[in-house]
Design an enzyme around this catalytic site. Sequence first.
Site, PDB file in Angstrom:
ATOM      1  N   CYS A  57       0.460  41.278  12.094  1.00 47.08           N
ATOM      2  CA  CYS A  57       0.253  41.847  13.432  1.00 47.08           C
ATOM      3  C   CYS A  57      -0.520  40.869  14.334  1.00 47.08           C
ATOM      4  O   CYS A  57      -1.504  40.271  13.910  1.00 47.08           O
ATOM      5  CB  CYS A  57      -0.505  43.169  13.307  1.00 47.08           C
ATOM      6  SG  CYS A  57      -0.774  43.979  14.892  1.00 47.08           S
ATOM      7  N   CYS A  61      -7.792  43.608  15.676  1.00 43.49           N
ATOM      8  CA  CYS A  61      -8.645  44.736  15.269  1.00 43.49           C
ATOM      9  C   CYS A  61      -9.461  44.277  14.055  1.00 43.49           C
ATOM     10  O   CYS A  61      -8.867  43.951  13.012  1.00 43.49           O
ATOM     11  CB  CYS A  61      -7.793  45.943  14.914  1.00 43.49           C
ATOM     12  SG  CYS A  61      -6.545  46.309  16.164  1.00 43.49           S
ATOM     13  N   CYS A  64      -8.904  45.533  10.392  1.00 47.68           N
ATOM     14  CA  CYS A  64      -7.552  45.712   9.860  1.00 47.68           C
ATOM     15  C   CYS A  64      -7.047  44.562   9.004  1.00 47.68           C
ATOM     16  O   CYS A  64      -7.037  43.399   9.428  1.00 47.68           O
ATOM     17  CB  CYS A  64      -6.583  45.974  10.999  1.00 47.68           C
ATOM     18  SG  CYS A  64      -4.914  46.355  10.397  1.00 47.68           S
ATOM     19  N   CYS A 101       4.568  60.337   7.830  1.00 45.73           N
ATOM     20  CA  CYS A 101       4.099  59.440   8.880  1.00 45.73           C
ATOM     21  C   CYS A 101       4.523  57.999   8.588  1.00 45.73           C
ATOM     22  O   CYS A 101       4.219  57.458   7.526  1.00 45.73           O
ATOM     23  CB  CYS A 101       2.579  59.540   8.993  1.00 45.73           C
ATOM     24  SG  CYS A 101       1.913  58.469  10.280  1.00 45.73           S
ATOM     25  N   CYS A 133       6.085  61.904  11.970  1.00 48.01           N
ATOM     26  CA  CYS A 133       5.033  61.257  12.753  1.00 48.01           C
ATOM     27  C   CYS A 133       5.264  59.750  12.692  1.00 48.01           C
ATOM     28  O   CYS A 133       5.780  59.237  11.698  1.00 48.01           O
ATOM     29  CB  CYS A 133       3.679  61.622  12.140  1.00 48.01           C
ATOM     30  SG  CYS A 133       2.281  60.823  12.945  1.00 48.01           S
ATOM     31  N   CYS A 193      -1.787  62.769  17.678  1.00 49.65           N
ATOM     32  CA  CYS A 193      -2.689  62.614  16.536  1.00 49.65           C
ATOM     33  C   CYS A 193      -3.615  61.476  16.920  1.00 49.65           C
ATOM     34  O   CYS A 193      -3.166  60.335  17.060  1.00 49.65           O
ATOM     35  CB  CYS A 193      -1.869  62.278  15.296  1.00 49.65           C
ATOM     36  SG  CYS A 193      -2.872  61.802  13.874  1.00 49.65           S
ATOM     37  N   ARG A 265      -8.302  65.610   9.987  1.00 48.73           N
ATOM     38  CA  ARG A 265      -7.801  64.942   8.778  1.00 48.73           C
ATOM     39  C   ARG A 265      -8.840  64.013   8.160  1.00 48.73           C
ATOM     40  O   ARG A 265      -9.339  63.104   8.827  1.00 48.73           O
ATOM     41  CB  ARG A 265      -6.531  64.159   9.105  1.00 48.73           C
ATOM     42  CG  ARG A 265      -5.924  63.465   7.898  1.00 48.73           C
ATOM     43  CD  ARG A 265      -4.560  62.895   8.193  1.00 48.73           C
ATOM     44  NE  ARG A 265      -3.687  63.949   8.696  1.00 48.73           N
ATOM     45  CZ  ARG A 265      -2.820  63.790   9.679  1.00 48.73           C
ATOM     46  NH1 ARG A 265      -2.680  62.644  10.258  1.00 48.73           N
ATOM     47  NH2 ARG A 265      -2.084  64.804  10.069  1.00 48.73           N
TER      48      ARG A 265
HETATM   49  N1  SAM Z   1      -0.535  49.162  14.724  1.00 47.97           N
HETATM   50  C1  SAM Z   1      -0.660  50.494  15.148  1.00 47.97           C
HETATM   51  C2  SAM Z   1      -1.961  50.770  15.859  1.00 47.97           C
HETATM   52  O1  SAM Z   1      -2.891  50.032  15.728  1.00 47.97           O
HETATM   53  O2  SAM Z   1      -2.003  51.777  16.579  1.00 47.97           O
HETATM   54  C3  SAM Z   1      -0.467  51.514  14.068  1.00 47.97           C
HETATM   55  C4  SAM Z   1      -1.067  51.326  12.708  1.00 47.97           C
HETATM   56  S1  SAM Z   1      -2.842  51.249  12.614  1.00 47.97           S
HETATM   57  C5  SAM Z   1      -3.070  50.698  10.990  1.00 47.97           C
HETATM   58  C6  SAM Z   1      -3.372  52.948  12.661  1.00 47.97           C
HETATM   59  C7  SAM Z   1      -4.837  53.228  12.594  1.00 47.97           C
HETATM   60  O3  SAM Z   1      -5.289  53.092  11.275  1.00 47.97           O
HETATM   61  C8  SAM Z   1      -5.790  52.356  13.386  1.00 47.97           C
HETATM   62  O4  SAM Z   1      -5.825  52.684  14.734  1.00 47.97           O
HETATM   63  C9  SAM Z   1      -7.121  52.645  12.706  1.00 47.97           C
HETATM   64  O5  SAM Z   1      -7.760  53.744  13.314  1.00 47.97           O
HETATM   65  C10 SAM Z   1      -6.706  52.973  11.283  1.00 47.97           C
HETATM   66  N2  SAM Z   1      -7.116  51.889  10.379  1.00 47.97           N
HETATM   67  C11 SAM Z   1      -6.521  50.688  10.257  1.00 47.97           C
HETATM   68  N3  SAM Z   1      -7.162  49.921   9.350  1.00 47.97           N
HETATM   69  C12 SAM Z   1      -8.216  50.654   8.904  1.00 47.97           C
HETATM   70  C13 SAM Z   1      -9.256  50.396   7.981  1.00 47.97           C
HETATM   71  N4  SAM Z   1      -9.374  49.235   7.344  1.00 47.97           N
HETATM   72  N5  SAM Z   1     -10.149  51.379   7.736  1.00 47.97           N
HETATM   73  C14 SAM Z   1     -10.035  52.563   8.389  1.00 47.97           C
HETATM   74  N6  SAM Z   1      -9.084  52.851   9.279  1.00 47.97           N
HETATM   75  C15 SAM Z   1      -8.183  51.918   9.546  1.00 47.97           C
HETATM   76  C1  DTB Z   2      -5.159  56.977  10.518  1.00 51.58           C
HETATM   77  O1  DTB Z   2      -6.007  57.482  11.268  1.00 51.58           O
HETATM   78  N1  DTB Z   2      -5.411  56.544   9.288  1.00 51.58           N
HETATM   79  C2  DTB Z   2      -4.216  55.993   8.691  1.00 51.58           C
HETATM   80  C3  DTB Z   2      -3.155  56.328   9.733  1.00 51.58           C
HETATM   81  N2  DTB Z   2      -3.889  56.804  10.835  1.00 51.58           N
HETATM   82  C4  DTB Z   2      -2.034  55.442  10.024  1.00 51.58           C
HETATM   83  C5  DTB Z   2      -4.338  54.543   8.360  1.00 51.58           C
HETATM   84  C6  DTB Z   2      -5.541  54.211   7.598  1.00 51.58           C
HETATM   85  C7  DTB Z   2      -5.450  52.792   7.173  1.00 51.58           C
HETATM   86  C8  DTB Z   2      -6.542  52.451   6.199  1.00 51.58           C
HETATM   87  C9  DTB Z   2      -6.538  51.054   5.766  1.00 51.58           C
HETATM   88  C10 DTB Z   2      -5.226  50.523   5.294  1.00 51.58           C
HETATM   89  O2  DTB Z   2      -4.736  50.918   4.222  1.00 51.58           O
HETATM   90  O3  DTB Z   2      -4.671  49.701   6.041  1.00 51.58           O
HETATM   91 FE1  SF4 Z   3      -2.236  45.597  14.303  1.00 47.83          FE
HETATM   92 FE2  SF4 Z   3      -3.863  46.618  12.462  1.00 47.83          FE
HETATM   93 FE3  SF4 Z   3      -4.617  46.575  15.004  1.00 47.83          FE
HETATM   94 FE4  SF4 Z   3      -2.626  48.222  14.267  1.00 47.83          FE
HETATM   95  S1  SF4 Z   3      -4.768  48.342  13.605  1.00 47.83           S
HETATM   96  S2  SF4 Z   3      -2.680  46.913  16.058  1.00 47.83           S
HETATM   97  S3  SF4 Z   3      -1.681  46.991  12.637  1.00 47.83           S
HETATM   98  S4  SF4 Z   3      -4.233  44.782  13.717  1.00 47.83           S
END
Ligand code: SAM
Ligand code: DTB
Ligand code: SF4
Length: 331
Positions: A57, A61, A64, A101, A133, A193, A265
Site C-alpha cells: 500500500c 499509516c 500498518c 468483510c 462489507c 462501519c 466490535r
Molecule cells: N486500506 C483501507 C483503509 O485504510 O481504509 C482498508 C484496510 S485498513 C487495514 C482498515 C483499518 O484497519 C484501518 O483503518 C485501521 O483502523 C485498522 N488497522 C490496520 N492495521 C492495524 C493494526 N496494526 N492494529 C490495529 N488496527 C489496525
Molecule cells: C477494523 O476496524 N479492524 C480490521 C478491519 N477494520 C478491516 C482490521 C484490523 C487489522 C489488524 C492488523 C492486521 O492484521 O493488519
Molecule cells: Fe494502506 Fe494500511 Fe493505511 Fe489501509 S491502513 S491505507 S492498507 S497503509
Amino acid sequence: MNLNKQVRNNWIKEEIEEIYNLPLLELIYKAATVHREWHNPEEVQLSTLLSIKTGGCPEDCSYCGQAARYHTNIKVQALLPTEQVIEHAQRAKEGGSSRFCMAAAWREVRNNRDFDRVIDMVKGVNDLGMEVCCTLGMLTEEQAIRLQEAGLYAYNHNLDTSEQYYEEIISTRTFDHRINTINHVRKAGITVCSGGIIGLGETHADRVSMLLTLANMPKHPESVPINALARVQGTPLEHHEKTDTWEMVRMIATARIIMPSSMVRLSAGRIEMTEFEQGWCFMAGANSIFTGEKETLLVTPNPGVSEDMQMLNTLGLKPMKREKADCSTGC
Ligand code: SAM
Ligand code: DTB
Ligand code: SF4
C-alpha cells in the site's frame, strides 16, 4: 421501559469525558445496562474478515504492516480470484458467520478492472444471503453508488484516531479525507462501519475526541470497531507497549453508552486477550467480533474459529443471525 431510550447526536465533549472517566466498574455497569436495553446481550455478531489484496500500500499509516514503505514480513498478494473469495464466504456462512468483510490494501478505489472484480465479489457474497462489507480505502460518491447497487451492505472506514492526533499517525491523507468517504458511503445508502485504534500513543483526550466525532455524526455508524494496536514488526509503532485490556473495556463501554443502537466490535487485539478479558469486553457492551478460518485478521494473528466458538459457549453467548438493517427505531 426506559422512556429516555433515544439516540443522541448532540453530545458535548464534557459529557463524554464524564462517562469515559467514571470509576471502571460503574462505567461497565452502566454500559451493560444500556446494552440490555438496546440489544440481546446473549448474541454476538461474527464477521469473517478476508484480505482480498494484501500489502504494497502506498499510504504511510504508521500502525500498518501493509504499507509498502515499511520493511515488514508481510507477503504481498494481488487481488484474489473472485471464485476463491466466494468459496471463502460460503465456508464462513457454513461456520455460522452472518457477515463477510473484504479488505484491500488500497489508498483509494480506482475505476479499473480490479474494481469491476470487487463488484462481482460483492454480488456473489450478497447472493449467499450474507451481509457484505468492504474496506477498500477512499471512495468517491459514484463508486459508493456502484457498490451499493451491487448489494454492498456496509463499508468500513475508520477514523483511526482523533482529528488532532491524526497527522502524527498518517501523513499521506487527512482526517477530512476520511470524513468525506464516510459521507459518500452514507449518501449512497450503505451502512457505515467506523471506529478506531487505541495504543497509538494518543491521550485520553484524543480518545474522547474520536468518540465525540463518531457520536455526533448525523447518523451513528451502524457498527463501531474498537481496535487495540496490533504491533507489527517493521512499522514505526512496533515497540509500543501492549494496550491494557481495561483501556479497551473503557473505550467499548463509553462507545456503547453514547452510541446505544450501534454494534460495537471488539476488533484487533483479541489474540493477546484471555477469555476472561474478552468476557469483560462483552460485559461492557461489545457485541461483534472478527473471526476467520485463516486465524488472522488481515496480516496479524487472531483466535481460530473453534477457539471462538468455545469461548462463546463458555460465556453463554451465541452467534447472531443477520443484523437488522436499522436499529435506530429500537430493535
Ligand atoms: N486500506 C483501507 C483503509 O485504510 O481504509 C482498508 C484496510 S485498513 C487495514 C482498515 C483499518 O484497519 C484501518 O483503518 C485501521 O483502523 C485498522 N488497522 C490496520 N492495521 C492495524 C493494526 N496494526 N492494529 C490495529 N488496527 C489496525
Ligand atoms: C477494523 O476496524 N479492524 C480490521 C478491519 N477494520 C478491516 C482490521 C484490523 C487489522 C489488524 C492488523 C492486521 O492484521 O493488519
Ligand atoms: Fe494502506 Fe494500511 Fe493505511 Fe489501509 S491502513 S491505507 S492498507 S497503509
